[in-house]
Write a protein that holds these residues in place. Structure first.
Motif, mmCIF file in Angstrom:
data_model
loop_
_atom_site.group_PDB
_atom_site.id
_atom_site.type_symbol
_atom_site.label_atom_id
_atom_site.label_comp_id
_atom_site.label_asym_id
_atom_site.label_seq_id
_atom_site.Cartn_x
_atom_site.Cartn_y
_atom_site.Cartn_z
ATOM 1 N N THR A 1 3.543 -17.661 -9.818
ATOM 2 C CA THR A 1 5.179 -16.879 -9.361
ATOM 3 C C THR A 1 5.503 -16.346 -10.349
ATOM 4 N N CYS A 2 5.111 -15.724 -11.448
ATOM 5 C CA CYS A 2 4.619 -13.533 -12.251
ATOM 6 C C CYS A 2 4.839 -13.282 -10.804
ATOM 7 N N GLN A 3 3.039 -13.464 -10.229
ATOM 8 C CA GLN A 3 2.572 -12.182 -9.783
ATOM 9 C C GLN A 3 3.676 -12.227 -8.210
ATOM 10 N N LYS A 4 4.035 -13.332 -7.785
ATOM 11 C CA LYS A 4 4.434 -13.096 -6.547
ATOM 12 C C LYS A 4 5.880 -11.852 -6.742
ATOM 13 N N PHE A 5 6.620 -12.292 -7.740
ATOM 14 C CA PHE A 5 7.862 -11.778 -8.191
ATOM 15 C C PHE A 5 7.320 -10.439 -8.444
ATOM 16 N N LEU A 6 5.827 -10.304 -9.139
ATOM 17 C CA LEU A 6 6.372 -8.279 -9.506
ATOM 18 C C LEU A 6 5.479 -7.802 -8.262
ATOM 19 N N VAL A 7 4.963 -8.940 -7.250
ATOM 20 C CA VAL A 7 4.564 -7.589 -6.081
ATOM 21 C C VAL A 7 6.180 -7.163 -5.077
ATOM 22 N N ARG A 8 7.151 -8.422 -4.886
ATOM 23 C CA ARG A 8 8.071 -8.545 -4.798
ATOM 24 C C ARG A 8 9.237 -7.446 -5.435
ATOM 25 N N TYR A 9 8.481 -7.447 -6.847
ATOM 26 C CA TYR A 9 9.784 -5.906 -7.352
ATOM 27 C C TYR A 9 9.251 -4.729 -7.218
ATOM 28 N N ASN A 10 7.587 -5.026 -7.428
ATOM 29 C CA ASN A 10 6.878 -3.698 -6.464
ATOM 30 C C ASN A 10 7.373 -2.664 -4.862
ATOM 31 N N THR A 11 7.140 -3.920 -4.535
ATOM 32 C CA THR A 11 7.585 -3.321 -3.215
ATOM 33 C C THR A 11 9.073 -2.065 -3.106
ATOM 34 N N GLN A 12 9.859 -3.853 -3.756
ATOM 35 C CA GLN A 12 11.496 -2.423 -3.670
ATOM 36 C C GLN A 12 11.216 -1.868 -4.267
ATOM 37 N N GLN A 13 10.743 -1.118 -5.456
ATOM 38 C CA GLN A 13 10.648 -0.385 -6.465
ATOM 39 C C GLN A 13 10.455 1.136 -5.850
ATOM 40 N N LEU A 14 9.045 0.514 -5.248
ATOM 41 C CA LEU A 14 8.230 1.302 -3.806
ATOM 42 C C LEU A 14 8.920 2.471 -2.901
ATOM 43 N N HIS A 15 10.310 0.614 -2.424
ATOM 44 C CA HIS A 15 11.303 1.555 -1.343
ATOM 45 C C HIS A 15 12.603 2.354 -1.812
ATOM 46 N N ARG A 16 12.726 2.469 -2.991
ATOM 47 C CA ARG A 16 13.280 3.162 -4.279
ATOM 48 C C ARG A 16 13.217 4.415 -4.055
ATOM 49 N N MET A 17 11.111 4.765 -4.338
ATOM 50 C CA MET A 17 11.484 6.011 -4.706
ATOM 51 C C MET A 17 10.856 6.560 -3.517
ATOM 52 N N LEU A 18 10.373 6.474 -2.661
ATOM 53 C CA LEU A 18 10.270 6.667 -1.534
ATOM 54 C C LEU A 18 10.379 7.665 -0.204
ATOM 55 N N PRO A 19 11.988 7.183 -0.934
ATOM 56 C CA PRO A 19 13.330 8.536 0.296
ATOM 57 C C PRO A 19 13.534 9.527 -0.895
ATOM 58 N N LEU A 20 12.902 9.646 -2.048
ATOM 59 C CA LEU A 20 12.878 10.925 -3.622
ATOM 60 C C LEU A 20 12.312 11.505 -3.476
ATOM 61 N N TYR B 1 1.677 1.834 -7.099
ATOM 62 C CA TYR B 1 1.889 0.523 -6.310
ATOM 63 C C TYR B 1 1.031 -0.292 -6.165
ATOM 64 N N ILE B 2 -0.568 0.383 -5.727
ATOM 65 C CA ILE B 2 -1.107 -0.666 -5.302
ATOM 66 C C ILE B 2 -1.915 -1.058 -6.447
ATOM 67 N N SER B 3 -2.086 -0.076 -8.206
ATOM 68 C CA SER B 3 -2.540 -0.369 -8.943
ATOM 69 C C SER B 3 -1.442 -1.289 -10.149
ATOM 70 N N SER B 4 -0.408 -1.073 -9.141
ATOM 71 C CA SER B 4 0.546 -1.856 -10.805
ATOM 72 C C SER B 4 0.709 -4.224 -9.912
ATOM 73 N N LEU B 5 -0.732 -3.711 -8.899
ATOM 74 C CA LEU B 5 -0.214 -5.289 -8.146
ATOM 75 C C LEU B 5 -1.876 -5.985 -9.386
ATOM 76 N N PRO B 6 -0.803 -7.357 -9.714
ATOM 77 C CA PRO B 6 -2.082 -7.756 -10.804
ATOM 78 C C PRO B 6 -3.153 -8.538 -9.671
ATOM 79 N N MET B 7 -4.188 -8.372 -10.232
ATOM 80 C CA MET B 7 -6.109 -8.744 -9.091
ATOM 81 C C MET B 7 -6.064 -10.013 -9.527
ATOM 82 N N HIS B 8 -5.429 -11.007 -10.377
ATOM 83 C CA HIS B 8 -6.214 -12.105 -10.306
ATOM 84 C C HIS B 8 -5.952 -13.139 -9.372
ATOM 85 N N GLY B 9 -6.791 -13.116 -8.380
ATOM 86 C CA GLY B 9 -6.861 -13.898 -7.120
ATOM 87 C C GLY B 9 -5.843 -13.624 -6.083
ATOM 88 N N PHE B 10 -5.344 -12.229 -6.155
ATOM 89 C CA PHE B 10 -5.091 -11.609 -4.848
ATOM 90 C C PHE B 10 -5.676 -10.285 -3.533
#
Length: 165
Positions: A109-128, A142-151
């Motif tokens: 569940t923490c990994q799923k939250f982290l993916v959603r959180y990083n996606t939101q951060q990326l959408h905030r950063m890209l317009p800038l 964004y890709i380097s921040s994804l946890p690689m345990h089973g994903f």
């Protein structure tokens, strides 16, 4: 035998200079967290929180940390995190603070939250981002921040994330 339930705290190590993140390791976070719990809650809190406490994952490039502790004592660790002002490793002191992003019952569940959180951060950063190179570096972060345990990266990457045309 009785199963002991755990809680996972998804934390972000916030530093002023991103180059200092490479100095961190899980032992520095472990000792700083235990010292903060001892300062905030005394010997009793330190003894309770030491049961089952561990650092499960640390990404030294992005500063993402998964802390695991017993379900009955996670509030002791959670309340002591703001008292961490610096981490010491290899004789160097890194001023920082830990920002708790999510508390979950499983690491998944923490990994799923982290993916959603990083996606939101990326959408905030890209317009800038001014140039295509900056967009690529944001996407790489964004890709380097994804946890690689089973994903797999392809499973977590939204197809309409970035339009580089």
């Amino acid at each position: 035998m009785v199963r002991l339930k755990s809680r996972y705290l998804l934390c972000e190590v916030c530093v002023s200079d991103r180059r200092n993140l490479s100095l961190l390791d899980d032992r520095a976070i472990y000792t700083a967290t235990k010292a903060a719990v001892a300062r905030a809650h005394g010997d009793y809190g330190a003894a309770l929180s030491s049961l089952g406490f561990s650092v499960k994952y640390l990404n030294a490039h992005t500063g993402i940390v998964f802390l695991r502790c017993r379900k009955s004592h996670y509030r002791l660790i959670w309340s002591a995190l703001p008292f961490i002002t610096s981490l010491e490793n290899r004789g160097q002191r890194v001023p920082c603070f830990l920002n708790c992003l999510h508390v979950g019952g499983t690491i998944r569940t923490c990994q799923k939250f982290l993916v959603r959180y990083n996606t939101q951060q990326l959408h905030r950063m890209l317009p800038l981002c001014q140039s295509e190179g900056m967009q690529w570096s944001a996407l790489f972060l964004y890709i380097s921040s994804l946890p690689m345990h089973g994903f797999l990266i392809a499973d977590n990457m939204p197809s309409n994330l970035v339009n580089f045309e």
